[in-house]
Scaffold this motif. Structure first.
Motif, PDB file in Angstrom:
ATOM      1  N   SER A 295     -37.590 -58.241   3.450  1.00 22.98           N
ATOM      2  CA  SER A 295     -38.257 -59.475   3.862  1.00 22.98           C
ATOM      3  C   SER A 295     -38.348 -60.412   2.668  1.00 22.98           C
ATOM      4  O   SER A 295     -38.097 -60.011   1.520  1.00 22.98           O
ATOM      5  N   GLY A 296     -38.748 -61.650   2.938  1.00 26.72           N
ATOM      6  CA  GLY A 296     -38.902 -62.627   1.874  1.00 26.72           C
ATOM      7  C   GLY A 296     -37.599 -62.890   1.145  1.00 26.72           C
ATOM      8  O   GLY A 296     -36.554 -63.116   1.768  1.00 26.72           O
ATOM      9  N   GLU A 297     -37.629 -62.828  -0.182  1.00 27.37           N
ATOM     10  CA  GLU A 297     -36.427 -63.053  -0.981  1.00 27.37           C
ATOM     11  C   GLU A 297     -35.648 -61.757  -1.187  1.00 27.37           C
ATOM     12  O   GLU A 297     -34.521 -61.789  -1.684  1.00 27.37           O
ATOM     13  N   HIS A 298     -36.234 -60.633  -0.831  1.00 22.73           N
ATOM     14  CA  HIS A 298     -35.584 -59.330  -0.997  1.00 22.73           C
ATOM     15  C   HIS A 298     -34.812 -59.000   0.277  1.00 22.73           C
ATOM     16  O   HIS A 298     -35.279 -58.275   1.154  1.00 22.73           O
ATOM     17  N   LEU A 299     -33.610 -59.559   0.399  1.00 21.72           N
ATOM     18  CA  LEU A 299     -32.798 -59.396   1.592  1.00 21.72           C
ATOM     19  C   LEU A 299     -31.447 -58.782   1.228  1.00 21.72           C
ATOM     20  O   LEU A 299     -30.971 -58.925   0.099  1.00 21.72           O
ATOM     21  N   PRO A 300     -30.809 -58.084   2.165  1.00 26.79           N
ATOM     22  CA  PRO A 300     -29.485 -57.535   1.898  1.00 26.79           C
ATOM     23  C   PRO A 300     -28.486 -58.637   1.569  1.00 26.79           C
ATOM     24  O   PRO A 300     -28.619 -59.776   2.023  1.00 26.79           O
ATOM     25  N   VAL A 301     -27.485 -58.275   0.766  1.00 24.51           N
ATOM     26  CA  VAL A 301     -26.483 -59.253   0.345  1.00 24.51           C
ATOM     27  C   VAL A 301     -25.117 -58.807   0.867  1.00 24.51           C
ATOM     28  O   VAL A 301     -24.854 -57.619   1.050  1.00 24.51           O
TER      29      VAL A 301
END
Length: 539
Positions: A295-301
């Motif tokens: 969630s937030g800025e911690h998302l899969p790339v």
């Protein structure tokens, strides 16, 4: 103080266009005569179904649906549906398709060294399939081995009553009843089904206790409502023992939950309907969404090297996320797994018997088609702050709820969606169900069984055009049919920058004048036929 301003010219023009039955967004199409080479720009209706976009086209579509509903509801003979024989063009395209398929199979047998050849033939096959479909052929060809369909246990849930099955008879018309006076009649049915309660609501549809209202269940019920309707029709046919035909419309209630209005040909007892409704459910066997992983800025790339087609990885560890198939495999191997959601109808059932060509029949048809010109969210527009907040909470719940196996929201729960691609972001899925104007329901608004009237919607439209042309011809006013299949014309979209394409205002003026002339001709034809009929009766 409210000051009245004079109307704008464009607004007056559009109002007159709507009053005259002219599309307010005519599309320029270039028509080329294959015999003479003459090119003409024709302005055709946009065909939109929402009144907020084009009131004229939406109302025309609504009336066409009403005709379709009326013609199929009380049929007393079985509709005959015949498939046309293939024409020369369709046969030639299919022969070319067979040759291309053989070349593709031959290239595949040579191994990976000829991979480019296989890609070429795959592209050609795709184009040929498009041309075959464009020629009027329905259905697709199965030309490759498809992956086995994933199935789970078909054992019914223990909390749902069993539903006996009967052999399904091929008939579609209802039974004939005889009254005490000897008269016969063939009644049909108007059925309304709703979803269960998510909490107490007020008269305006807003929850009494917003914090206790089950928005998650409401959102999931809306997302999977179309599957529940399909299962209900399947169960109904198996239970009553004949091929039940229906015309149904999906509409939202004031509480924003979808419900179903269904015109059914023939009658079914209320006791049987209650039994089928109580035994109908749809289980959603998807991975769990109880735990938010990213969630937030911690998302899969996105990592193009994650697999042959690329995939999503953990931003911290670089670990590849489980694919959709891997997540379902893990679900299949868990003996204690439960479905993500089970959707059912509520206990409220409204069934009314309807006689053909009665005031009740006309009222029900009007009710079925009433909201078809509006979007789901437009049917009950928010007027108070409480209603706006109710819509906001529903939309926010739907924002992160997966709508399909390909939904970007699966990344939020640590799973790659089916057929992933670069640029997916949880909370920004482009699926129809996530749009605020649809409120979770992404299915079709009108559901019509195949043997309802024996005609497609295009057939009903052609009947209406043929009727008008016939009246004009009988009165000696010949008018060419622009949809004549024998005419050798090629149509293509004309660009707005083309020098022979008029501005929108100019198009509307031309179409208003043309419409007025056509209406005058039809009125004259009707008057001529009336006078001729009166003369024949007097003689």
């Amino acid at each position: 103080m409210v000051k009245t301003m004079p109307p704008l010219a464009r607004g007056v023009l559009e109002a007159v266009a709507v009053e005259q039955g002219v599309c307010v967004r005519p599309v320029p199409m270039r028509r080329t005569d294959l015999h003479t080479g003459e090119t003409t720009v024709v302005y055709v209706p946009c065909g939109h179904t929402l009144a907020s976009v084009c009131p004229t086209c939406a109302e025309r579509k609504r009336k066409l649906r009403a005709v379709q509903c009326r013609q199929g509801w009380h049929l007393d003979t079985e509709p005959i549906i015949e498939r046309a024989a293939p024409d020369a063009e369709q046969a030639a395209l299919m022969e070319l398709r067979a040759q291309a398929q053989a070349e593709r199979d031959r290239a595949e047998q040579h191994g990976t060294a000829h991979g480019e050849d296989v890609e070429f033939w795959d592209g050609l096959l795709a184009r040929l399939d498009g041309e075959i479909e464009g020629s009027g052929v329905r259905g697709t060809l199965k030309t490759s081995e498809q992956k086995a369909r994933r199935t789970r246990s078909t054992r019914r849930r223990q909390d749902v009553a069993d539903l006996p099955r009967r052999p399904v008879d091929a008939r579609t018309v209802g039974k004939v009843y005889r009254g005490k006076d000897g008269k016969t009649f063939r009644p049909s049915l108007f059925l309304t089904l709703t979803l269960d309660s998510y909490g107490r609501v007020r008269a305006d549809g807003t929850p009494v206790d917003p914090d206790g209202y089950d928005y998650v269940r409401a959102a999931r019920d809306a997302l999977h409502f179309s599957k529940l309707v399909d299962r209900f029709v399947q169960n109904l046919r198996r239970f009553v023992g004949y091929d039940v035909q229906y015309f149904a419309a999906v509409e939202p209630q004031r509480r924003l939950a979808p419900h179903l209005h269904m015109a059914i040909r023939g009658t079914i007892s209320r006791a049987e309907l209650r039994q089928v409704v109580a035994a109908t459910y749809h289980q959603v066997w998807w991975p769990s969404t109880d735990r938010v992983v990213y969630s937030g800025e911690h998302l899969p790339v996105w990592d193009a090297a994650a697999s042959e087609e690329g995939g999503y990885v953990d931003p911290a560890t670089g670990e590849v996320l489980p694919t959709w198939d891997e997540a379902l495999d893990a679900l299949d191997q868990d003996e204690n797994a439960e479905p993500l959601h089970v959707v059912r109808f509520g206990r409220q059932i409204d069934a009314q018997g309807v006689i053909a060509d009665s005031p009740d029949s006309r009222r029900c048809i009007g009710y079925l088609t009433k909201y078809l010109v509006k979007g789901v969210a437009e049917c009950h527009e928010a007027e108070t702050e409480a209603q706006r907040q109710h819509v906001d909470r529903m939309a926010e719940t739907l924002r992160y709820e997966p709508c399909s196996p390909t939904c970007a929201n699966w990344l939020r729960y640590g799973i790659q969606p089916k057929n992933p691609c670069k640029g997916l972001t949880p909370g920004f899925c482009k699926g129809k169900a996530h749009r605020r104007q649809h409120l979770g329901y992404g299915g079709r608004r009108v559901l019509v069984s195949r043997k309802w009237s024996g005609k497609t919607l295009a057939d009903h439209k052609a009947d209406r055009t043929a009727w008008a042309l016939a009246r004009l011809a009988e009165a000696g006013i010949p008018v060419s049919n622009p949809a004549d299949p024998t005419a050798a014309h090629v149509w293509e979209r004309a660009g707005p920058g083309d020098p022979d394409v008029k501005p929108v205002e100019h198009r509307l003026l031309l179409l208003i004048n043309e419409r007025a002339q056509r209406r005058q001709q039809l009125d004259q034809a009707q008057q001529t036929l009336t006078e001729l009929s009166a003369t024949q009766e007097a003689a």
